[in-house]
Write an enzyme that holds these catalytic residues in place. Structure first.
Site, PDB file in Angstrom:
ATOM      1  N   ASP A  30      30.849  45.987  36.446  1.00 31.82           N
ATOM      2  CA  ASP A  30      32.222  45.919  36.947  1.00 31.82           C
ATOM      3  C   ASP A  30      33.016  47.002  36.214  1.00 31.82           C
ATOM      4  O   ASP A  30      32.446  47.794  35.456  1.00 31.82           O
ATOM      5  CB  ASP A  30      32.819  44.511  36.738  1.00 31.82           C
ATOM      6  CG  ASP A  30      33.123  44.223  35.274  1.00 31.82           C
ATOM      7  OD1 ASP A  30      32.584  44.941  34.394  1.00 31.82           O
ATOM      8  OD2 ASP A  30      33.910  43.300  35.004  1.00 31.82           O
TER       9      ASP A  30
ATOM     10  N   GLU B 139      27.890  39.102  30.208  1.00 35.09           N
ATOM     11  CA  GLU B 139      29.220  38.614  29.844  1.00 35.09           C
ATOM     12  C   GLU B 139      29.743  39.321  28.604  1.00 35.09           C
ATOM     13  O   GLU B 139      30.935  39.603  28.478  1.00 35.09           O
ATOM     14  CB  GLU B 139      29.153  37.113  29.589  1.00 35.09           C
ATOM     15  CG  GLU B 139      29.054  36.329  30.870  1.00 35.09           C
ATOM     16  CD  GLU B 139      29.506  34.913  30.655  1.00 35.09           C
ATOM     17  OE1 GLU B 139      30.695  34.645  30.844  1.00 35.09           O
ATOM     18  OE2 GLU B 139      28.660  34.087  30.262  1.00 35.09           O
TER      19      GLU B 139
ATOM     20  N   TYR C  30      27.556  43.330  42.812  1.00 33.89           N
ATOM     21  CA  TYR C  30      28.069  42.873  41.515  1.00 33.89           C
ATOM     22  C   TYR C  30      28.004  41.337  41.430  1.00 33.89           C
ATOM     23  O   TYR C  30      27.463  40.772  40.475  1.00 33.89           O
ATOM     24  CB  TYR C  30      29.523  43.356  41.281  1.00 33.89           C
ATOM     25  CG  TYR C  30      30.139  42.579  40.155  1.00 33.89           C
ATOM     26  CD1 TYR C  30      29.797  42.874  38.837  1.00 33.89           C
ATOM     27  CD2 TYR C  30      30.962  41.477  40.394  1.00 33.89           C
ATOM     28  CE1 TYR C  30      30.281  42.110  37.785  1.00 33.89           C
ATOM     29  CE2 TYR C  30      31.440  40.704  39.361  1.00 33.89           C
ATOM     30  CZ  TYR C  30      31.104  41.031  38.057  1.00 33.89           C
ATOM     31  OH  TYR C  30      31.565  40.250  37.031  1.00 33.89           O
TER      32      TYR C  30
ATOM     33  N   LEU D 129      46.688  34.259  44.365  1.00 38.04           N
ATOM     34  CA  LEU D 129      45.611  35.206  44.052  1.00 38.04           C
ATOM     35  C   LEU D 129      45.648  36.417  44.984  1.00 38.04           C
ATOM     36  O   LEU D 129      45.160  37.491  44.633  1.00 38.04           O
ATOM     37  CB  LEU D 129      44.239  34.528  44.187  1.00 38.04           C
ATOM     38  CG  LEU D 129      43.918  33.475  43.125  1.00 38.04           C
ATOM     39  CD1 LEU D 129      42.776  32.588  43.579  1.00 38.04           C
ATOM     40  CD2 LEU D 129      43.571  34.118  41.796  1.00 38.04           C
ATOM     41  N   GLY D 130      46.240  36.235  46.175  1.00 41.03           N
ATOM     42  CA  GLY D 130      46.310  37.349  47.135  1.00 41.03           C
ATOM     43  C   GLY D 130      44.935  37.716  47.676  1.00 41.03           C
ATOM     44  O   GLY D 130      43.952  37.012  47.435  1.00 41.03           O
ATOM     45  N   TYR D 131      44.896  38.817  48.387  1.00 41.06           N
ATOM     46  CA  TYR D 131      43.642  39.314  48.961  1.00 41.06           C
ATOM     47  C   TYR D 131      42.858  38.158  49.612  1.00 41.06           C
ATOM     48  O   TYR D 131      41.779  37.771  49.162  1.00 41.06           O
ATOM     49  CB  TYR D 131      42.785  40.016  47.898  1.00 41.06           C
ATOM     50  CG  TYR D 131      43.477  41.167  47.233  1.00 41.06           C
ATOM     51  CD1 TYR D 131      43.548  42.404  47.867  1.00 41.06           C
ATOM     52  CD2 TYR D 131      44.073  41.013  45.994  1.00 41.06           C
ATOM     53  CE1 TYR D 131      44.208  43.469  47.261  1.00 41.06           C
ATOM     54  CE2 TYR D 131      44.740  42.078  45.390  1.00 41.06           C
ATOM     55  CZ  TYR D 131      44.798  43.293  46.030  1.00 41.06           C
ATOM     56  OH  TYR D 131      45.446  44.339  45.436  1.00 41.06           O
TER      57      TYR D 131
ATOM     58  N   CYS E  39      27.884  54.040  19.273  1.00 45.06           N
ATOM     59  CA  CYS E  39      28.603  54.576  20.433  1.00 45.06           C
ATOM     60  C   CYS E  39      28.723  56.102  20.327  1.00 45.06           C
ATOM     61  O   CYS E  39      29.374  56.621  19.416  1.00 45.06           O
ATOM     62  CB  CYS E  39      29.980  53.915  20.471  1.00 45.06           C
ATOM     63  SG  CYS E  39      31.068  54.589  21.715  1.00 45.06           S
TER      64      CYS E  39
ATOM     65  N   GLU F 180      33.962  34.388  39.795  1.00 50.38           N
ATOM     66  CA  GLU F 180      33.775  35.838  39.937  1.00 50.38           C
ATOM     67  C   GLU F 180      34.609  36.391  41.097  1.00 50.38           C
ATOM     68  O   GLU F 180      35.177  37.460  40.997  1.00 50.38           O
ATOM     69  CB  GLU F 180      32.288  36.178  40.158  1.00 50.38           C
ATOM     70  CG  GLU F 180      31.435  36.020  38.911  1.00 50.38           C
ATOM     71  CD  GLU F 180      31.814  36.976  37.784  1.00 50.38           C
ATOM     72  OE1 GLU F 180      32.430  38.017  38.068  1.00 50.38           O
ATOM     73  OE2 GLU F 180      31.521  36.673  36.626  1.00 50.38           O
TER      74      GLU F 180
ATOM     75  N   GLN G  82      40.212  41.719  41.131  1.00 49.95           N
ATOM     76  CA  GLN G  82      41.609  42.128  41.309  1.00 49.95           C
ATOM     77  C   GLN G  82      42.637  41.133  40.761  1.00 49.95           C
ATOM     78  O   GLN G  82      43.801  41.178  41.131  1.00 49.95           O
ATOM     79  CB  GLN G  82      41.924  42.413  42.786  1.00 49.95           C
ATOM     80  CG  GLN G  82      41.337  43.728  43.224  1.00 49.95           C
ATOM     81  CD  GLN G  82      40.862  43.693  44.642  1.00 49.95           C
ATOM     82  OE1 GLN G  82      40.387  42.672  45.131  1.00 49.95           O
ATOM     83  NE2 GLN G  82      40.961  44.807  45.315  1.00 49.95           N
ATOM     84  N   THR G  83      42.204  40.185  39.927  1.00 52.36           N
ATOM     85  CA  THR G  83      43.156  39.241  39.330  1.00 52.36           C
ATOM     86  C   THR G  83      42.833  39.090  37.847  1.00 52.36           C
ATOM     87  O   THR G  83      41.665  38.978  37.478  1.00 52.36           O
ATOM     88  CB  THR G  83      43.051  37.850  40.015  1.00 52.36           C
ATOM     89  OG1 THR G  83      43.160  38.035  41.425  1.00 52.36           O
ATOM     90  CG2 THR G  83      44.142  36.916  39.566  1.00 52.36           C
TER      91      THR G  83
HETATM   92  S1  SF4 Z   1      33.238  52.230  19.600  1.00 47.71           S
HETATM   93 FE1  SF4 Z   1      32.687  52.855  21.657  1.00 47.71          FE
HETATM   94  S2  SF4 Z   1      32.141  50.954  22.687  1.00 47.71           S
HETATM   95 FE2  SF4 Z   1      33.277  50.410  20.847  1.00 47.71          FE
HETATM   96  S3  SF4 Z   1      35.414  50.232  21.506  1.00 47.71           S
HETATM   97 FE3  SF4 Z   1      35.114  52.307  20.754  1.00 47.71          FE
HETATM   98  S4  SF4 Z   1      34.614  53.471  22.583  1.00 47.71           S
HETATM   99 FE4  SF4 Z   1      34.298  51.347  23.105  1.00 47.71          FE
END
Ligand code: SF4
Length: 376
Positions: free
Chosen positions: A152, A194, A134, A94-96, A219, A51, A56-57
């Site tokens: 994130d 994940e 996070y 990796l930097g930072y 969505c 993590e 940033q990578t």
């Molecule tokens: S449907 Fe909504 S959640 Fe799925 S890729 Fe498109 S914008 Fe993203």
């Protein structure tokens, strides 16, 4: 109303998610998830390392370095007992470097105060250096299956679109955290986190691939045809053009490298001394605030550090014993915290672990520039 959402939560002013949306997401993740090395033989420690490296990578850039790092430091105890210099060498690319420094401090505390066992409460996890909300939530959910939703950049984009929440930036984060908490699959928090991040990395990318998305019917942004304008983009930090001169100061023991935390860049690693040139918004560094009587090598290279667009130049000089003594005294007077060491030209990239070291060497080689006494 899209299938994935139920009525509004009157307190949070956000929509409640339908558990079926979670199920669809989990099924997609179990089928489609990438076979990544850091997903194998997972421990809280390996999740922690991955993590931190992924901040940033990109995954592709991080993977070979992650594998080498874990081969050398497979357990918290191995990392805790390593020298910082060695850890930095394994961090190269990796930097930072402040991430590596904090990881090392955190793992040392883990070994000394928690006997190497990652804590199981958010409060204790957050007490470890380098672990922010996070990372703590990611480790606790992924390694111990504890019900913490992570946020994130990828998760924020997915959640903003699912709930059609337009705002972005630090002020939006507490609301996004509530959306994330409300969406969390409490039976499988690790997989869920994940899955959200994986969806954001592969499908719900800035220009989203909605036709491939398992959550299309859930969505709200997609249902309203506004997915590409959500989240609203934060104003980018203004780019700062910066001319930096690096100094190759050759003493009897090799090339002089310095480290001190008061400077703008390379606060945690050794580097060639450097100074800003021309117009720039920063205070001059007193360490190099006098004439070093160096010769310009006539090369320049480009480099980027955060929003700084850097043009790098290089100067060099030989230091006889008297000059070297004076320079070191002046350095120490200007910055009592300064640390000094010497390296051989061939080891510059390992001792000054930034891609700048490589760029300097490559640019010099391309330009046929000769550095007396440095060829061997
Ligand atoms: S449907 Fe909504 S959640 Fe799925 S890729 Fe498109 S914008 Fe993203």
């Amino acid at each position: 109303m899209p299938a994935g959402l139920k009525q509004k939560d009157p307190i949070l002013e956000i929509q409640e998610f339908d558990p079926k949306t979670n199920l669809k997401l989990r099924n997609w993740f179990l089928k489609e998830k990438r076979d990544l090395p850091f997903r194998k033989n997972r421990t809280p420690y390996s999740t922690w390392v991955s993590e931190i490296m992924l901040q940033q990578t990109r995954v592709a850039a991080m993977l070979p370095l992650y594998e080498k790092f874990m081969a050398r430091f497979p357990k918290p105890e191995d990392l805790a007992s390593a020298e910082e210099e060695e850890v930095f060498r394994y961090w190269q690319g990796l930097g930072y470097y402040s991430r590596a420094k904090n990881l090392l401090a955190g793992v040392r505390k883990l070994v000394n105060e928690f006997r190497g066992k990652f804590p199981e409460t958010l409060e204790e996890a957050l007490s470890l250096p380098g672990i922010g909300p996070y990372t703590a939530r990611a480790i606790l959910s992924i390694s111990y299956n504890l019900p913490f939703a992570v946020l994130d950049g990828n998760a924020k984009r997915v959640l903003s679109r699912l709930a059609m929440f337009r705002e972005s930036g630090p002020k939006a984060d507490p609301i996004l955290q509530k959306i994330a908490d409300s969406f969390l699959n409490r039976d499988f928090p690790g997989d869920h986190n994940e899955a959200v991040m994986e969806l954001g990395a592969r499908i719900c990318i800035p220009k989203p691939l909605c036709t491939q998305c398992p959550l299309q019917t859930d969505c709200i942004a997609y249902q309203n045809g506004v997915q590409e304008s959500i989240p609203e983009t934060e104003k980018k930090k203004k780019e700062i053009p910066l001319d930096i001169r690096f100094y190759i100061l050759k003493g009897k023991q090799g090339i002089l490298l310095v480290r001190y935390p008061e400077r703008r860049f390379f606060k945690t690693i050794y580097s060639l001394p450097f100074s800003f040139e021309g117009k720039n918004p920063y205070e001059p560094d007193p360490v190099l605030d006098w004439d070093l009587k160096t010769s310009d090598l006539g090369i320049k290279f480009k480099h980027t550090i955060t929003h700084h667009k850097i043009q790098g130049f290089v100067s060099e000089t030989e230091l006889d014993a008297k000059k070297e003594k004076r320079i070191l005294e002046d350095f120490r007077k200007a910055r009592p915290s300064i640390e000094i060491k010497y390296c051989h030209w061939r080891d510059l990239e390992t001792e000054f672990p930034s891609s700048i070291a490589k760029k300097i060497k490559q640019t010099l080689a391309k330009n046929g520039a000769v550095l007396p006494g440095l060829e061997n």
